[in-house]
Design an enzyme around this catalytic site. Structure first.
Site, PDB file in Angstrom:
ATOM      1  CG  ASP A 178     -13.563   6.262  -1.553  1.00  0.00           C
ATOM      2  OD1 ASP A 178     -13.535   6.154  -0.310  1.00  0.00           O
ATOM      3  OD2 ASP A 178     -12.535   6.239  -2.263  1.00  0.00           O
ATOM      4  NE  ARG A 216     -10.661  -5.380   0.114  1.00  0.00           N
ATOM      5  CZ  ARG A 216      -9.893  -4.358   0.513  1.00  0.00           C
ATOM      6  NH1 ARG A 216     -10.460  -3.251   0.951  1.00  0.00           N
ATOM      7  NH2 ARG A 216      -8.577  -4.418   0.429  1.00  0.00           N
ATOM      8  NE  ARG A 260      -3.937   0.500   1.789  1.00  0.00           N
ATOM      9  CZ  ARG A 260      -5.191   0.623   2.210  1.00  0.00           C
ATOM     10  NH1 ARG A 260      -5.482   1.443   3.202  1.00  0.00           N
ATOM     11  NH2 ARG A 260      -6.167  -0.065   1.667  1.00  0.00           N
ATOM     12  CB  CYS A 279     -14.225   1.233  -0.556  1.00  0.00           C
ATOM     13  SG  CYS A 279     -13.768   2.964  -0.384  1.00  0.00           S
ATOM     14  CD  GLN A 281     -12.938  -1.719  -1.405  1.00  0.00           C
ATOM     15  OE1 GLN A 281     -12.204  -1.651  -0.439  1.00  0.00           O
ATOM     16  NE2 GLN A 281     -14.173  -2.186  -1.311  1.00  0.00           N
ATOM     17  CG  HIS A 301      -8.305  -0.028  -3.195  1.00  0.00           C
ATOM     18  ND1 HIS A 301      -7.576  -1.135  -2.797  1.00  0.00           N
ATOM     19  CD2 HIS A 301      -8.998   0.364  -2.078  1.00  0.00           C
ATOM     20  CE1 HIS A 301      -7.800  -1.373  -1.510  1.00  0.00           C
ATOM     21  NE2 HIS A 301      -8.654  -0.483  -1.061  1.00  0.00           N
TER      22      HIS A 301
END
Ligand code: CP
Ligand code: NVA
Length: 307
Positions: free
Chosen positions: A225, A293, A104, A265, A134, A131
């Site tokens: 988001d 996830r 990340r 998310c 996700q 991402h």
């Protein structure tokens, strides 16, 4: 899967995404019956995180452990990527210890450089640009809820950010329409749209709106988001102004289809991009989405690390 890495959705084919979804379904069913195959017994996943995380870190750690492996976490303070040591040296050395790396970070070029020099799979656990874990989870969750992507109107309200980009790519690769409404100045960038249209292969699947009400009309899925992503904190106040009409609230839901599902998310900024009433309400599938996830990442790890 032909690629040893998962850096961007655009690197995947439709059949690879479908394979991830099939493996996810099998692993989730097994897990729900109380069984987790130990297919990654002895495999070790490194996690290099230069930004905060709750879901991604925990779900990846739980995923590898449930499949019989182990995780080692390195924060930016420890690894100090590119400063204490060149990325290529980190990649080369970690490749001798580990079986996979999830990273990340800020720049997509950091993920790319790590993958270039690593001889083990590299997974993008969020960059400023994308991402992918996700987005795969998001579309898997939509399929779980609707059993099909045919005639499902998927609408993203908000910033043309990493989450929106990966979601758009996944929808388009699977042949599904993707709608987005963003305030002026915060739209998906033109280079990205150009690449997205290439992915669509001549099909008219990508739809841009400025007015969120226009986008939300008859939506089956409405997604949002944060207005301010990690790394943009200095812009938070300007963004709060720019995005104030781009909120998922009870009024917006009235315009959507009756069966609309609300997605986010997470982490959510309650009262900004989404209201308490909506995220806690009966149309919200946000927590099923967060749970998935884990299941999707188990499939990704199995497919990449077992090779
Ligand atoms: N959605 C998501 O990636 O959450 P975290 O930032 O908590 O990992
Ligand atoms: N767009 C957000 C997603 C967090 C999971 C960010 O990059 O901060």
């Amino acid at each position: 899967m032909k690629n040893k890495d998962l850096i961007s959705i655009a690197d995947l084919s439709r059949s690879e995404i479908e394979e991830i979804f099939q493996v996810t379904k099998d692993l989730k069913e097994q897990h729900m019956k109380g069984f987790d195959e130990k297919c990654l017994s002895g495999k070790i996943l490194g996690l290099i995180f230069e930004k905060s995380s709750m879901r991604t870190r925990v779900s990846l750690e739980v995923a590898i452990v449930q499949l019989g492996g182990y995780a080692i976490y390195q924060s930016q303070t420890e690894i100090n990527l590119g400063k204490r040591e060149a990325i290529k040296d980190v990649a080369r050395v970690l490749s001798r210890y580990l079986n996979g790396i999830a990273i990340r970070t800020f720049g997509q070029n950091t993920v790319q450089e790590l993958a270039k020099y690593a001889t083990i799979p590299v997974i993008n656990a969020l960059s400023d640009l994308y991402h992918p874990c996700q987005a795969l989870t998001d579309v898997y969750t939509i399929l779980e809820k609707f059993s099909t992507l045919n005639n499902i109107k998927i609408v993203f309200i908000g910033d043309g950010n990493n989450v929106a980009k990966s979601l758009a790519q996944t929808c388009i690769l699977l042949g599904t329409d993707f709608h987005i409404a963003s305030p002026k100045g915060y739209e998906l960038d033109t280079d990205f749209i150009y690449e997205l249209k290439k992915l669509a292969n001549g099909k008219n699947l990508f739809h841009v709106h400025q007015d969120p009400k226009d986008a939300a009309k008859n939506a089956n899925v409405i997604y949002t988001d944060t207005w301010t992503s990690m790394g943009q904190e200095a812009e938070a106040e300007i963004r709060r102004q720019a995005f104030r009409n781009y909120q998922i609230n009870a009024d917006l839901l009235k315009i959507c289809a009756k069966d609309v599902k609300v997605m986010h998310c997470l982490p959510a900024h309650r009262g900004e991009e989404i209201t308490d009433e909506v995220i806690d309400g009966e149309r919200s599938i946000v927590y099923d989405q967060a749970e998935n996830r884990l299941h999707v990442e188990k499939a990704i790890l199995k497919l990449l690390l077992l090779r």
